[in-house]
Design an enzyme around this catalytic site. Sequence first.
Site, PDB file in Angstrom:
ATOM      1  N   THR A 133      20.147  52.881  83.597  1.00 59.76           N
ATOM      2  CA  THR A 133      20.443  52.392  84.946  1.00 59.76           C
ATOM      3  C   THR A 133      21.747  51.588  85.024  1.00 59.76           C
ATOM      4  O   THR A 133      22.057  50.801  84.122  1.00 59.76           O
ATOM      5  CB  THR A 133      19.262  51.511  85.430  1.00 59.76           C
ATOM      6  OG1 THR A 133      18.064  52.271  85.272  1.00 59.76           O
ATOM      7  CG2 THR A 133      19.413  51.114  86.884  1.00 59.76           C
ATOM      8  N   GLU A 134      22.494  51.823  86.118  1.00 55.41           N
ATOM      9  CA  GLU A 134      23.735  51.075  86.390  1.00 55.41           C
ATOM     10  C   GLU A 134      23.648  50.511  87.805  1.00 55.41           C
ATOM     11  O   GLU A 134      22.774  50.918  88.583  1.00 55.41           O
ATOM     12  CB  GLU A 134      24.939  52.016  86.266  1.00 55.41           C
ATOM     13  CG  GLU A 134      25.055  52.627  84.875  1.00 55.41           C
ATOM     14  CD  GLU A 134      26.145  53.691  84.787  1.00 55.41           C
ATOM     15  OE1 GLU A 134      26.776  53.986  85.826  1.00 55.41           O
ATOM     16  OE2 GLU A 134      26.350  54.206  83.685  1.00 55.41           O
ATOM     17  N   GLU A 158      11.089  54.282  84.861  1.00 51.54           N
ATOM     18  CA  GLU A 158      10.886  55.651  84.343  1.00 51.54           C
ATOM     19  C   GLU A 158      10.568  56.642  85.454  1.00 51.54           C
ATOM     20  O   GLU A 158       9.772  57.567  85.278  1.00 51.54           O
ATOM     21  CB  GLU A 158       9.832  55.677  83.249  1.00 51.54           C
ATOM     22  CG  GLU A 158      10.360  55.002  81.998  1.00 51.54           C
ATOM     23  CD  GLU A 158       9.531  55.286  80.778  1.00 51.54           C
ATOM     24  OE1 GLU A 158       9.217  56.445  80.531  1.00 51.54           O
ATOM     25  OE2 GLU A 158       9.211  54.314  80.092  1.00 51.54           O
TER      26      GLU A 158
HETATM   27  C1  FAD Z   1      11.716  45.274  85.402  1.00 50.03           C
HETATM   28  C2  FAD Z   1      12.539  46.519  85.291  1.00 50.03           C
HETATM   29  C3  FAD Z   1      12.751  47.091  84.050  1.00 50.03           C
HETATM   30  C4  FAD Z   1      13.544  48.227  83.936  1.00 50.03           C
HETATM   31  N1  FAD Z   1      13.794  48.749  82.677  1.00 50.03           N
HETATM   32  C5  FAD Z   1      14.719  49.733  82.545  1.00 50.03           C
HETATM   33  C6  FAD Z   1      15.155  50.168  81.249  1.00 50.03           C
HETATM   34  O1  FAD Z   1      14.650  49.722  80.207  1.00 50.03           O
HETATM   35  N2  FAD Z   1      16.147  51.076  81.188  1.00 50.03           N
HETATM   36  C7  FAD Z   1      16.743  51.603  82.299  1.00 50.03           C
HETATM   37  O2  FAD Z   1      17.637  52.409  82.167  1.00 50.03           O
HETATM   38  N3  FAD Z   1      16.330  51.237  83.557  1.00 50.03           N
HETATM   39  C8  FAD Z   1      15.344  50.317  83.688  1.00 50.03           C
HETATM   40  N4  FAD Z   1      14.957  49.902  84.957  1.00 50.03           N
HETATM   41  C9  FAD Z   1      15.551  50.525  86.134  1.00 50.03           C
HETATM   42  C10 FAD Z   1      14.594  51.479  86.826  1.00 50.03           C
HETATM   43  O3  FAD Z   1      14.372  52.617  86.041  1.00 50.03           O
HETATM   44  C11 FAD Z   1      15.196  51.780  88.194  1.00 50.03           C
HETATM   45  O4  FAD Z   1      15.033  50.619  88.973  1.00 50.03           O
HETATM   46  C12 FAD Z   1      14.557  52.973  88.851  1.00 50.03           C
HETATM   47  O5  FAD Z   1      14.931  54.136  88.189  1.00 50.03           O
HETATM   48  C13 FAD Z   1      14.941  53.101  90.329  1.00 50.03           C
HETATM   49  O6  FAD Z   1      16.314  53.008  90.489  1.00 50.03           O
HETATM   50  P1  FAD Z   1      16.951  52.008  91.580  1.00 50.03           P
HETATM   51  O7  FAD Z   1      16.291  50.686  91.392  1.00 50.03           O
HETATM   52  O8  FAD Z   1      18.426  52.070  91.473  1.00 50.03           O
HETATM   53  O9  FAD Z   1      16.479  52.584  92.949  1.00 50.03           O
HETATM   54  P2  FAD Z   1      17.126  53.772  93.789  1.00 50.03           P
HETATM   55  O10 FAD Z   1      17.304  54.975  92.935  1.00 50.03           O
HETATM   56  O11 FAD Z   1      18.318  53.267  94.515  1.00 50.03           O
HETATM   57  O12 FAD Z   1      15.959  54.060  94.818  1.00 50.03           O
HETATM   58  C14 FAD Z   1      15.650  53.170  95.896  1.00 50.03           C
HETATM   59  C15 FAD Z   1      14.463  53.760  96.644  1.00 50.03           C
HETATM   60  O13 FAD Z   1      14.796  55.068  97.141  1.00 50.03           O
HETATM   61  C16 FAD Z   1      13.881  56.038  96.646  1.00 50.03           C
HETATM   62  N5  FAD Z   1      14.593  57.304  96.341  1.00 50.03           N
HETATM   63  C17 FAD Z   1      15.686  57.452  95.562  1.00 50.03           C
HETATM   64  N6  FAD Z   1      16.051  58.762  95.513  1.00 50.03           N
HETATM   65  C18 FAD Z   1      15.152  59.425  96.289  1.00 50.03           C
HETATM   66  C19 FAD Z   1      14.977  60.812  96.639  1.00 50.03           C
HETATM   67  N7  FAD Z   1      15.808  61.755  96.173  1.00 50.03           N
HETATM   68  N8  FAD Z   1      13.964  61.132  97.445  1.00 50.03           N
HETATM   69  C20 FAD Z   1      13.107  60.185  97.911  1.00 50.03           C
HETATM   70  N9  FAD Z   1      13.214  58.870  97.619  1.00 50.03           N
HETATM   71  C21 FAD Z   1      14.225  58.503  96.818  1.00 50.03           C
HETATM   72  C22 FAD Z   1      13.310  55.438  95.380  1.00 50.03           C
HETATM   73  O14 FAD Z   1      12.034  55.978  95.086  1.00 50.03           O
HETATM   74  C23 FAD Z   1      13.231  53.960  95.747  1.00 50.03           C
HETATM   75  O15 FAD Z   1      12.069  53.706  96.477  1.00 50.03           O
HETATM   76  C24 FAD Z   1      14.127  48.804  85.093  1.00 50.03           C
HETATM   77  C25 FAD Z   1      13.883  48.238  86.354  1.00 50.03           C
HETATM   78  C26 FAD Z   1      13.116  47.116  86.468  1.00 50.03           C
HETATM   79  C27 FAD Z   1      12.904  46.517  87.836  1.00 50.03           C
END
Ligand code: FAD
Length: 403
Positions: A137-138, A380
């Site tokens: 994630t970025e 995930e």
């Molecule tokens: C406590 C914690 C631990 C984490 N650990 C890790 C880790 O170890 N490694 C790592 O790489 N990441 C990690 N993450 C990141 C996590 O995997 C991401 O937060 C997650 O993948 C969602 O990405 P985002 O937060 O950018 O949300 P976004 O992708 O911006 O999504 C925002 C909302 O829009 C919805 N959405 C997005 N795209 C679509 C679509 N095409 N259709 C319908 N709905 C959509 C999503 O479901 C969500 O509800 C962690 C996050 C947290 C909070």
Amino acid sequence: MINLETPRKFRGLVQQVHDVAEAFLRANSRKYDRAEHSYPHELDLLASLVDGMNDSGQSQGAGASGVRRDPAEEDSSVVHNGSNMSSVLSIIEMCWGDVGLLLSMPRQGLGNSAIASVADEEQLKRYERVWAAMAITEAAVGSDSASITTTAVKDGDHYVLNGEKIFVTSGDRADSVVVWATLDGSLGRAAIKSFLVSKDTPGIRVERLEHKLGIRASDTAVIVLDNCRVHESNLLGSPEIDTKGFAGAMATFDNTRPLVAGMAVGCARAALELTRELLEDAGVVMDYDRPLVAQSHAAASFIQMEADWEAALLLTLQASWLADNRRPNSMEASMAKAKAGRVGNAVTLRCVELAGTLGYGETELLEKWSRDSKILDIFEGTQQIQQLIVARRLLDLSSSQLR
Ligand SMILES: Cc1cc2nc3c(=O)[nH]c(=O)nc-3n(C[C@H](O)[C@H](O)[C@H](O)COP(=O)(O)OP(=O)(O)OC[C@H]3O[C@@H](n4cnc5c(N)ncnc54)[C@H](O)[C@@H]3O)c2cc1C
């Protein structure tokens, strides 16, 4: 035919892990919820025990590295329960104890599962004792992992990594990070590779730790890669620019999503067990022989939650069974994670409601479990992304056709 009872050969392991979860995890649950960012040193002893069990083969592959699909299991006529199943069963028990502490277990990171899933035999040996976080994630890239901007530029027999990763679970405590980076930003998913970066490599640093709603025992870091040089032998999988490499990296999730589903199942079971006790103490009778409409609202709600929980458990076991038997499980892994994530959130929050002031206060752990379970429906792959994957599989559409 799939038998969805706990396999007899793992019942001893499940009991053992349950006892350990009670003594080490549940017992320290509130302590590390309050002491966010302090290191849970109680886990060191536990981690040594797990290492010892893995070395002696006693754990039957349970843990993050248990997700490797053994080529010897390719003969589909022989069905069995293997390390994916034992991992998921162990994780359910551990998360009955505490999700945040399970995520903090040394050498059991998501990066370890990625190594187990995609590393070659030589790398597996080399990385045997590492504790690896996973950094995908970025700031501007979450669900759409094919759009990552962290770069990897070949320079002699090294790659030079540049970029910033956020929300890296165990990013501070782990000794290594599996970093996803692109070899060429214009080539999309085909150019995305993962690299094992040891934290003592010059150019990688932890920028800060996050304060969070739940799983506070687990550290979540922002990691900066500033001209970080890693040897080419640290690239996991094939160095070629092709979509097979990205598909291989994504396949890690077919193995790990059942584990996250297991976390949600374990945490929700903890909430259900305590709520049952509290309701029964208050005189509520759950009668499984009478229709729900003829029972109190609390009893009917509880029985409905149990049914939903059981559906989540069975989907989780099915997904890990398919992985053990080297059958495609991408759709089932997403179904399990979507169902268990959703049920985990709904059950833990409803238990807070049913238990009234005891649910909301800090004397019990119900409010904590409702906070801890939220992340299991996000990381995930969020709820919505799991549903998207299931829809693509059902409709036979590619990721570009259905986004
Ligand atoms: C406590 C914690 C631990 C984490 N650990 C890790 C880790 O170890 N490694 C790592 O790489 N990441 C990690 N993450 C990141 C996590 O995997 C991401 O937060 C997650 O993948 C969602 O990405 P985002 O937060 O950018 O949300 P976004 O992708 O911006 O999504 C925002 C909302 O829009 C919805 N959405 C997005 N795209 C679509 C679509 N095409 N259709 C319908 N709905 C959509 C999503 O479901 C969500 O509800 C962690 C996050 C947290 C909070």
